[in-house]
Enzyme design. Structure first.
Site, short mmCIF file in Angstrom:
data_model
loop_
_atom_site.label_atom_id
_atom_site.label_comp_id
_atom_site.label_asym_id
_atom_site.label_seq_id
_atom_site.Cartn_x
_atom_site.Cartn_y
_atom_site.Cartn_z
N HIS A 121 -8.49 22.92 86.32
CA HIS A 121 -8.35 23.38 87.69
C HIS A 121 -9.31 22.56 88.54
O HIS A 121 -10.36 22.13 88.06
CB HIS A 121 -8.79 24.86 87.68
CG HIS A 121 -8.48 25.63 88.91
ND1 HIS A 121 -9.28 25.59 90.01
CD2 HIS A 121 -7.49 26.50 89.20
CE1 HIS A 121 -8.80 26.40 90.93
NE2 HIS A 121 -7.70 26.96 90.47
N ASP A 198 -13.99 27.77 80.88
CA ASP A 198 -13.46 28.46 82.04
C ASP A 198 -12.40 29.45 81.54
O ASP A 198 -11.31 29.05 81.13
CB ASP A 198 -12.85 27.41 82.98
CG ASP A 198 -12.08 28.03 84.14
OD1 ASP A 198 -11.94 29.26 84.19
OD2 ASP A 198 -11.62 27.25 85.00
N GLN A 201 -8.21 32.03 83.34
CA GLN A 201 -6.79 32.24 83.05
C GLN A 201 -6.58 32.93 81.70
O GLN A 201 -5.51 33.44 81.42
CB GLN A 201 -6.12 30.86 83.04
CG GLN A 201 -4.67 30.87 83.40
CD GLN A 201 -4.40 31.53 84.73
OE1 GLN A 201 -3.63 32.48 84.78
NE2 GLN A 201 -5.02 31.08 85.81
N LYS A 224 -8.15 38.13 88.64
CA LYS A 224 -7.03 37.77 87.77
C LYS A 224 -6.86 38.79 86.64
O LYS A 224 -6.00 38.65 85.79
CB LYS A 224 -7.25 36.37 87.20
CG LYS A 224 -7.16 35.33 88.33
CD LYS A 224 -7.10 33.93 87.85
CE LYS A 224 -6.98 33.02 89.07
NZ LYS A 224 -7.30 31.64 88.78
N CYS A 362 -3.57 23.64 91.95
CA CYS A 362 -4.96 23.17 91.85
C CYS A 362 -5.18 22.34 90.61
O CYS A 362 -6.26 22.36 90.01
CB CYS A 362 -5.95 24.33 91.87
SG CYS A 362 -5.92 25.28 93.38
#
Ligand SMILES: *Cc1c(COP(=O)(O)O)cnc(C)c1O
Length: 404
Positions: A121, A198, A201, A224, A362
């Site tokens: 991202h 990260d 997601q 999210k 992104c």
């Protein structure tokens, strides 16, 4: 088994209509919807105990502080962090990444190397570019293949004693690929590099155990995961967080201030300057309870069903190509239809009440790899249904007729 109608009743927004049609919400990878219990917790905070935390001796301030710190403990348990102060509240994933990126300036010198994956991202690319500009370190990219997976052979070749940091998302937001972070962690640690994962997601779909992964830093956003916007976390091993300099100066992050010198507060406050999103932090804890009550195994197996069903049905549409075809992926389907711009599909299906995302998500480097301007992305959550997927398929067929 998931009780889908009971679950859908928890989400007030799923009852609304868009352009005269029942909303079909397939933009979960951008932000998830919010169950009533989470909304209630925010209303309850502002209605009953809104006060600034960690400062007042008065009752409201104590109640707010207790609730906020209880949420931190919930998050600690959820991620299985060893210590509560290893959980730093941030405004989200982007903020959390920036704390680490700016702090690492201290540990890097010219010609050190940072590895990032090609599946990142933008929020995971730009801070490292800025860091490299400042320090003279080099940014190297772990390339991807046609399936949308990382080329692990290339990772092995890139990794060396010069590597100080590896940054990789747990799951790609643009394609849904689950990256082999266990392997990346083991190999990176073997050369003495730190790893930031990260999890923005991944966390809506799986429950990571930061101790079992032995990850140095792990970041996520509440919005999210059925929580509110404007709140997220940085998990860091306390050895790292102790060494890392504070990111912002301000109230709450100091022990003692004179004009000569300021000493910093202990963890986690060193990284939590200023008044935080108190209601958001509390509501994040409630969202985690909500997800854990359903159970991540239940969520994962139902979403896999949706992914398989959606993939099969979408591929029946002539000229449709799916990007990201790894067997290891979550419920994200990125696709294009030959000769049609993704934006046009997005606008037509919106007229029919269906929310999908169009564009580069992104993640421009992925689009460049496939030589496309963008994709249409349908991302499913545990409150979506197969009927909704069939509506999407019908809507795309209609769009195709209109546009060709
Ligand atoms: C959404 C997302 C981000 C950015 O999260 P914010 O909440 O906007 O800070 C970063 N990385 C990935 C993989 C994401 O999906």
């Amino acid at each position: 088994m998931i009780d889908i109608s009971r679950i859908r009743a928890d989400f007030p927004i799923l009852q609304r209509k868009v352009n005269g049609q029942p909303l079909v919400y397939f933009d979960n990878a951008a932000t998830s919807q919010t169950p009533q219990v989470v909304i209630d917790s925010i209303v309850d905070y502002y209605s009953n105990y809104n006060a600034n935390i960690h400062r007042g001796v008065h009752t409201l301030s104590q109640e707010a502080t207790d609730a906020y710190e209880a949420a931190r403990h919930k998050i600690q348990r959820h991620f299985n962090a060893e210590k509560a102060h290893e959980i730093i509240f941030t405004s989200g994933t982007t903020h959390a990444i920036n704390i680490v990126a700016s702090g690492f300036e201290k540990f890097l010198k010219k010609d050190d190397e940072i590895l990032v994956s090609a599946l990142e991202h933008h929020s995971n690319i730009v801070p490292w570019q800025m860091l490299c500009e400042k320090t003279g370190a080099l940014l190297k990219v772990i390339p991807m293949n046609d399936e949308g997976e990382l080329q692990m052979k290339k990772f092995d070749e890139l990794l060396s004693e010069k590597t100080k940091l590896v940054f990789v998302n747990h799951i790609s937001n643009a394609l849904g690929t689950i990256n082999p972070i266990e392997e990346i962690l083991t190999k990176a640690h073997a050369v003495g590099a730190a790893v930031l994962v990260d999890g923005a997601q991944a966390c809506p779909h799986i429950k990571p155990d930061v101790q079992e992964l032995d990850v140095d830093f792990y970041v996520a956003s509440a919005h999210k995961m059925c929580g509110p916007t404007g709140v997220g976390i940085l998990y860091g091993k306390s050895e790292w967080l102790d060494k890392l300099p504070p990111y912002q100066g301000g109230g709450e992050m100091i022990k003692e201030v004179t004009f000569e010198k300021t000493t910093y507060a202990d963890l986690p406050h060193k990284f939590e300057a200023g008044t935080p999103n108190i209601a958001g932090g509390i509501a994040f804890g409630v969202a985690l309870d909500y997800l854990n009550d359903i159970g991540f195994d239940t969520i994962a197996s139902y979403e896999k069903e949706l992914l398989d069903f959606g993939t099969e049905k979408l591929l029946e549409i002539e000229g449709l190509r799916i990007y990201g075809t790894s067997p290891n992926k979550t419920s994200v389907i990125s696709f294009n239809i030959k000769g049609i711009h993704p934006y046009d599909i997005g606008s037509i299906v919106d007229k029919l009440g269906i929310a999908v995302r169009t564009g580069h998500h992104c993640a421009q480097p992925i689009m460049d790899y496939y030589k496309i301007p963008g994709t249409v992305r349908a991302s499913f959550a545990f409150y979506n249904t197969k009927e909704e997927i069939l509506k999407l398929v019908d809507a795309i067929k209609r769009a195709k007729k209109m546009l060709s």
